[in-house]
Design an enzyme around this catalytic site. Structure first.
Site: not given
Length: 334
Positions: A126, A151
């Site tokens: 990501s 995350y």
């Protein structure tokens, strides 16, 4: 070839399955179809990608025994691992869900690849790993040691775990740092979907950091093109590489990491304006401060991915927003 695609009912996963089946590959998809967001949308995606070359197995990648059995039964050539607990803000409220899916689940996939000699593992990282980085565009040669959400920390961990398996067991692994994916069949927890829904419903939309934010919005068609192309670029060992002189995105092991984005960030207010123009409605807006876990700007340097694959994003924000809004109105009869 025979592929495993994890997260097959997801936004990116379902689109990748559609592309691979069209190319004649045999695909096994896995997904636990959890209720993080509307399961009806997930089932609709699965209905859309029904194909003779595609089988879905309902499975939680955090289930070690189930994943082990899957790999032993199927003997995949390649794995495209896209399953994860998504969402930056949700990770602040529900941290343990990220440990289960993004850490334990990723380890189970790595173990499956090791035990069955998978030829290439491609997995989703990501853009959030860039965290507090201020230098732009973000390059894979940059440090990614200061994430601002759990995350992001799990995605950085995925890259480190993959490297250890590439080093120890010669498993070719490629991580892809996704930059703000949007388009038809997209996730309801992401800004393009939220803005479109609220504007059509006459609700107020929240504008973070008073609109002073930039995102490298990347259309799903461009993302899928990059994923499918990189699956054919299998990393090899580089005996000349050293920690002191080499890029952190490569290694002496068969390991690589790439950014996958559009490479042209747009201001948040510009993106909202594109949605307003397409809908023919001016949004009601509330401007607020930066939210926990958010970053000011994302901006992908995709030169290394282009050099490896010839990948070049083609869908402009105007085109992408028009495509998404048309899908949304048709799917939700708005």
């Amino acid at each position: 070839m025979k592929y495993l695609v994890t997260g097959a009912a997801g936004f990116v996963g379902s689109a990748v399955v559609e592309r691979l089946t069209a190319a004649g590959h045999d695909i096994v998809g896995v997904d636990n179809i959890n209720d993080y967001y509307d399961v009806n949308l997930k089932h609709a995606r699965l209905k859309r990608i029904e194909h003779d070359n595609f089988r879905l197995i309902i499975l939680d990648i955090a289930d070690r025994d189930a994943v082990k059995q899957l790999f032993e039964d199927e003997h995949f050539d390649r794995v495209i691992h896209l399953a994860a607990q998504a969402g930056v803000r949700y990770s602040i409220e529900n941290p343990h869900a990220y440990a289960d899916s993004n850490l334990v689940g990723h380890l189970n996939i790595l173990e499956g690849c090791r035990q069955t000699n998978v030829k290439h593992l491609v997995y989703a990282s990501s853009s959030s790993v860039y965290g507090l980085n201020a230098k732009t565009p973000f390059a894979t040669t940059d440090s990614v040691d200061h994430p601002v959400s759990l995350y992001a920390a799990t995605k950085k961990s995925n890259e480190l775990m993959a490297h250890s398996y590439s080093h120890l067991y010669d498993i070719p692994t490629t991580g892809l740092r996704f930059f703000t994916v949007y388009g038809s069949w997209g996730r309801p927890d992401m800004a393009p979907f939220i803005f479109t829904k609220k504007i059509l419903d006459g609700d107020t939309i929240d504008i973070n950091n008073n609109g002073d934010m930039w995102r490298d919005f990347t259309h799903i068609d461009d993302i899928v093109e990059g994923v499918v192309r990189i699956a054919d670029v299998i990393p090899t060992k580089n005996k000349e590489w050293t920690v002191e002189t080499g890029s952190p995105a490569t290694s002496s092991a068969p390991y690589s990491v790439y950014n996958i984005g559009h490479g042209s960030p747009i201001n948040l207010m510009g993106f909202v304006k594109a949605i307003e123009d397409e809908l023919g409605i001016v949004a009601k807006k509330i401007f607020r401060e930066m939210q926990p876990g958010d970053v000011y700007q994302t901006y992908a340097d995709v030169n290394d991915l282009f050099e490896a694959t010839g990948y070049k994003p083609r869908v402009s924000v105007k085109e992408g927003v028009a495509e998404f809004v048309q899908w949304y109105r048709e799917f939700y009869n708005k």
